[in-house]
Design a protein around this motif. Structure first.
Motif, PDB file in Angstrom:
ATOM      1  N   LEU A 410     -38.467  20.139  60.185  1.00  0.00           N
ATOM      2  CA  LEU A 410     -37.491  21.291  59.829  1.00  0.00           C
ATOM      3  C   LEU A 410     -36.527  21.730  60.943  1.00  0.00           C
ATOM      4  N   ASP A 411     -37.111  21.657  62.354  1.00  0.00           N
ATOM      5  CA  ASP A 411     -36.391  21.896  63.483  1.00  0.00           C
ATOM      6  C   ASP A 411     -35.253  20.902  63.805  1.00  0.00           C
ATOM      7  N   ARG A 412     -35.436  19.883  62.968  1.00  0.00           N
ATOM      8  CA  ARG A 412     -34.268  18.977  63.289  1.00  0.00           C
ATOM      9  C   ARG A 412     -33.150  18.740  62.394  1.00  0.00           C
ATOM     10  N   ARG A 413     -33.051  19.775  61.395  1.00  0.00           N
ATOM     11  CA  ARG A 413     -32.130  19.637  60.483  1.00  0.00           C
ATOM     12  C   ARG A 413     -30.852  20.185  60.991  1.00  0.00           C
ATOM     13  N   ASN A 414     -29.772  19.731  60.543  1.00  0.00           N
ATOM     14  CA  ASN A 414     -28.408  20.218  60.887  1.00  0.00           C
ATOM     15  C   ASN A 414     -28.093  21.584  60.302  1.00  0.00           C
ATOM     16  N   ALA A 415     -26.697  22.136  60.643  1.00  0.00           N
ATOM     17  CA  ALA A 415     -26.214  23.343  60.368  1.00  0.00           C
ATOM     18  C   ALA A 415     -26.371  23.574  58.720  1.00  0.00           C
ATOM     19  N   ASP A 416     -26.338  22.222  57.959  1.00  0.00           N
ATOM     20  CA  ASP A 416     -26.252  22.333  56.431  1.00  0.00           C
ATOM     21  C   ASP A 416     -27.603  22.298  55.990  1.00  0.00           C
ATOM     22  N   GLY A 417     -28.739  22.402  56.656  1.00  0.00           N
ATOM     23  CA  GLY A 417     -30.185  22.289  56.382  1.00  0.00           C
ATOM     24  C   GLY A 417     -30.579  20.942  56.028  1.00  0.00           C
ATOM     25  N   LEU A 418     -29.801  20.018  56.376  1.00  0.00           N
ATOM     26  CA  LEU A 418     -30.212  18.417  55.920  1.00  0.00           C
ATOM     27  C   LEU A 418     -30.515  17.721  57.356  1.00  0.00           C
ATOM     28  N   MET A 419     -31.453  16.380  56.764  1.00  0.00           N
ATOM     29  CA  MET A 419     -31.817  15.621  57.817  1.00  0.00           C
ATOM     30  C   MET A 419     -30.820  14.645  58.087  1.00  0.00           C
ATOM     31  N   GLN A 420     -30.540  14.241  59.446  1.00  0.00           N
ATOM     32  CA  GLN A 420     -29.782  13.335  59.691  1.00  0.00           C
ATOM     33  C   GLN A 420     -30.059  12.839  61.048  1.00  0.00           C
ATOM     34  N   GLY A 421     -29.929  11.336  61.025  1.00  0.00           N
ATOM     35  CA  GLY A 421     -30.520  10.521  62.120  1.00  0.00           C
ATOM     36  C   GLY A 421     -29.931  11.140  63.680  1.00  0.00           C
ATOM     37  N   LEU A 422     -30.879  11.705  64.402  1.00  0.00           N
ATOM     38  CA  LEU A 422     -30.739  12.016  65.770  1.00  0.00           C
ATOM     39  C   LEU A 422     -30.929  10.880  66.737  1.00  0.00           C
ATOM     40  N   SER A 423     -30.558  10.979  67.889  1.00  0.00           N
ATOM     41  CA  SER A 423     -30.852  10.411  68.986  1.00  0.00           C
ATOM     42  C   SER A 423     -32.552   9.919  69.008  1.00  0.00           C
ATOM     43  N   GLY A 424     -32.898   8.712  68.890  1.00  0.00           N
ATOM     44  CA  GLY A 424     -34.038   7.902  68.908  1.00  0.00           C
ATOM     45  C   GLY A 424     -34.819   7.928  67.467  1.00  0.00           C
TER      46      GLY A 424
END
Length: 719
Positions: A410-424
């Motif tokens: 949940l802490d890795r969600r973007n501003a729209d509250g969605l999951m998007q691949g982050l670094s790693g």
């Protein structure tokens, strides 16, 4: 005053037994599983080179305190065994040395044992008539206990105690650190001269330790392994090999130290090295054969048997992906193995071990296996485990680790509250050419939503009502966004992704088929997805058994079981026609000859024995024999058999209390169950007859019979 007997040490021999005796070895929960998984996953080699996993590997806690309070009816003497250096306190008083035997007085006794071990898991075994180590001992990795002025032991720190971890090490001599899978001897089926060496054939894909009989001489022995003949003979490109230096003055049998996967073995010798023959020690996980399937279709029977053998080979200390190449624990592969296991061996202990090993330890710094979707499969696996086993205790023990991992997500969600691949992050989904992983992929949002629903269910199960409300609210919000952001009414499907806040025009099968068996769609939406996506050849096809499994499950849920039966025979039967003795990581019928063995840009990179290839076990058990739990642990269940093109079928589906047996022909259904209350659903052209139960008409040509445990039912009907 207590009498204490001290001895300096003891000698134990590892014995692999399953019977429960007077006590069991215990440890901090998850520690043995993490330690054992590290040992297993670091056995992988690529062409003789050590090849470790590429994700963060955790370790066990090196200092663990164990304790329990007893009210003894009489005095007794206990024996203490530990894996590591330890101390013992009885009622707060430290005993000298490392006592292996301790006498306890009648009455209330509190025993504390601290065990330290850097190399192995700190573990404890206590044996006595009244006092023994079991799952109810409490453990902690925080060493904060102190002694106040009165000499009374106190815990002023808020130290967290949890129930001990354990498995089946039920003898003092069965030290957890000595655990190994058993082996049995097997012979090769053929040996022929090929070029400069000898080609040995074991008749089918297998796994274990190669034995060279009467090995003798000085020089080199080069061993090349292959799941195919082509691979074993390709000395420059085969995936696994052993290059050995031999200096043996007299002929001796020699078994290699490292296990390998192979059907064929090609051996070349240099110098005067010679050997008589080659055999193997087959390594296996001892699991009872419980699930069964047989029918009027011999090809389908062969598919089930090969799937069963594939599952046997990939069930090791944990459920692994493939036996040749990775030999690692991948969450996506394991999630499917759990489902197949529920219809085959019902080995709940290996499910739990694998779940614990995948979760690892705190702090959480990356997704499981670094893959976003694999984290979500981990959540889904836990509630499935509860549905099949009814093991509420495991849910309670794993729940804190569920909480922390979900917060990481949940802490890795973007501003729209969605999951998007982050670094790693690795957004995997499937092996498919040209499959976009960019932006906010709808499939990841769908899996997160289901994971939040799993958290909601588990929180409610263990009475965490505030958590239950929190996760339910998050799941509802996300589900609304999934439909608002991705559903395309005109296309009758979910779009594959959003980029820069805009829906892409691409439609793939993944989100749409999962939404079917997640039961997220209206009837009109289900029909649209079936016609416009799943039965639409214009939508990119799925080539891996991994996602083919889910696609066929969605079609079964949509009532397309006749179509699925044809596809199952075509797809898995296609591998059999090519000589497969186990099912593969990927199958493309358009490929020819040795092209089938290539993957990842390597000539023999494909695994020809892959756990996700065994899904016919699950599909046939759940959707054709038709057995599904509808309440945890089969307290309630349904049986909805479907013959498709078959004249008859029969089988067994395992449950926590025995096996449900079923035989179905076009005129008669026989069912017996040892558990719960079931409902048999029947489609019949005439009113069915059943002497042992009451037939109820539901609608049109559909009827039901209530099933009680222990009764053999026979139903006459007309399919």
């Amino acid at each position: 005053m207590k009498k204490i007997i001290l001895t300096l040490g003891f000698v134990c021999t590892a014995i692999f037994l399953f019977a429960q005796q007077s006590g069991t070895w215990i440890w901090y929960p998850g520690d043995f599983e993490v330690w054992l998984s590290n040992d297993m996953q670091n056995r992988r080699t690529e062409r003789g080179t050590f090849f470790p996993p590429f994700w963060k590997m955790d370790s066990h806690y090196v200092l663990v305190e164990f304790h329990k309070e007893f009210d003894l009816q009489q005095e007794e003497e206990i024996a203490i065994y530990a894996e590591g250096k330890y101390n013992v306190k009885v009622n707060g008083k430290m005993l000298p040395g490392m006592p292996t035997r301790v006498k306890l007085d009648k009455g209330k006794q509190k025993i504390n044992v601290k065990v330290y071990n850097q190399a192995k898991v700190p573990a404890l075994f206590v044996e006595g008539k009244q006092v023994k180590t079991d799952k109810d001992w409490l453990v902690t990795f925080e060493d904060k206990e102190w002694i106040d002025e009165t000499g009374k032991a106190s815990d002023q720190s808020g130290t967290t105690y949890v129930k001990a971890g354990y498995w089946n090490f039920d003898q003092a001599a069965q030290r957890p650190s000595t655990f190994k899978l058993p082996t049995r001897h097997e012979e090769s089926v053929a040996s022929t001269t090929q070029g400069k060496g000898t080609l040995i054939d074991f008749g089918k894909n297998t796994f274990g330790f190669l034995t060279l009989h009467k090995l003798n001489g000085n020089g080199e022995l080069n061993i090349y392994y292959g799941e195919s003949k082509e691979e074993a003979l390709a000395t420059a490109t085969c995936e696994t090999l052993d290059l050995l230096s031999i200096n043996q003055q007299s002929a001796q049998d020699s078994t290699l130290d490292l296990s390998k996967a192979f059907r064929y073995v090609y051996i070349e010798s240099k110098g005067n090295v010679s050997f008589d023959k080659v055999s193997m020690e087959y390594e296996y996980l001892p699991v009872e054969d419980r699930g069964a399937f047989k029918s009027s279709d011999e090809e389908l029977n062969k598919i089930w048997e090969v799937a069963k053998y594939t599952m046997e080979l990939t069930s090791r200390e944990f459920y692994i992906d493939g036996i040749k190449r990775d030999r690692w624990i991948w969450s996506g592969d394991a999630y499917q193995s759990y489902a197949m296991n529920y219809y085959l061996g019902f080995d709940s202990e290996t499910v739990k071990r694998t779940i614990l090993a995948l979760r690892g330890k705190e702090p959480t710094v990356s997704h499981i296996n670094t893959i976003m979707d694999y984290t979500f499969y981990w959540f889904l696996s836990i509630y499935d485990y509860y549905q099949y086993t009814g093991d509420k205790e495991f849910i309670a023990s794993i729940y804190p680790r569920m909480q922390s991992l979900m917060q990481f997500c949940l802490d890795r969600r973007n501003a729209d509250g969605l999951m998007q691949g982050l670094s790693g992050d690795w957004v995997f989904i499937d092996w498919a050419d040209g499959l976009s992983k960019q932006g906010e992929v709808s499939f990841e949002q769908l899996l997160l939503c289901r994971s939040l629903e799993t958290m909601t269910l588990c929180a409610d199960l263990i009475g965490q009502q505030d958590d239950q409300k929190h996760y339910a609210k998050e799941a509802t919000k996300l589900k609304t966004k999934i439909f608002d952001y991705y559903w395309d009414e005109q296309k009758g499907a979910f779009a594959h992704s959003r980029i820069d806040g805009k829906q892409t025009g691409n439609v793939t099968r993944y989100t749409n088929m999962f939404a079917i068996f997640f039961d997220y769609l209206s009837e009109a939406q289900r029909t649209a997805v079936k016609d416009k996506v799943l039965l639409n050849d214009a939508i990119q096809k799925i080539m891996t058994p991994y996602m083919r499994y889910y696609e066929l499950e969605a079609l079964c849920a949509l009532g397309e079981k006749d179509y699925v039966m044809k596809e199952m025979k075509k797809y898995w039967g296609g591998m059999l026609k090519l000589g497969a003795t186990t099912f593969w990581e990927e199958y493309n019928p358009d490929k020819k000859g040795a092209e089938h063995y290539a993957m990842y840009g390597r000539e023999f990179g494909k695994s020809l024995c892959h756990s996700w290839g065994a899904s016919p076990i699950y599909l046939l058990g759940k959707y054709y024999l038709g057995v599904t739990p509808t309440a945890a642990g089969y307290e309630k269940y349904t049986i909805e058999p479907y013959l498709a093109s078959l004249e008859w079928m029969e089988g067994k589906v395992p449950t926590p209390q025995g096996d449900i047996a079923i035989h179905v022909s076009k005129k008669k259904i026989k069912v017996q169950s040892p558990i719960g209350t079931g409902t048999l659903h029947i489609k019949s052209k005439v009113l069915p007859r059943c002497k042992q139960g009451t037939v109820k008409k539901l609608e049109n040509d559909t009827y039901s019979v209530e099933l009680k445990k222990g009764i053999s039912y026979e139903v006459d009907y007309e399919a």
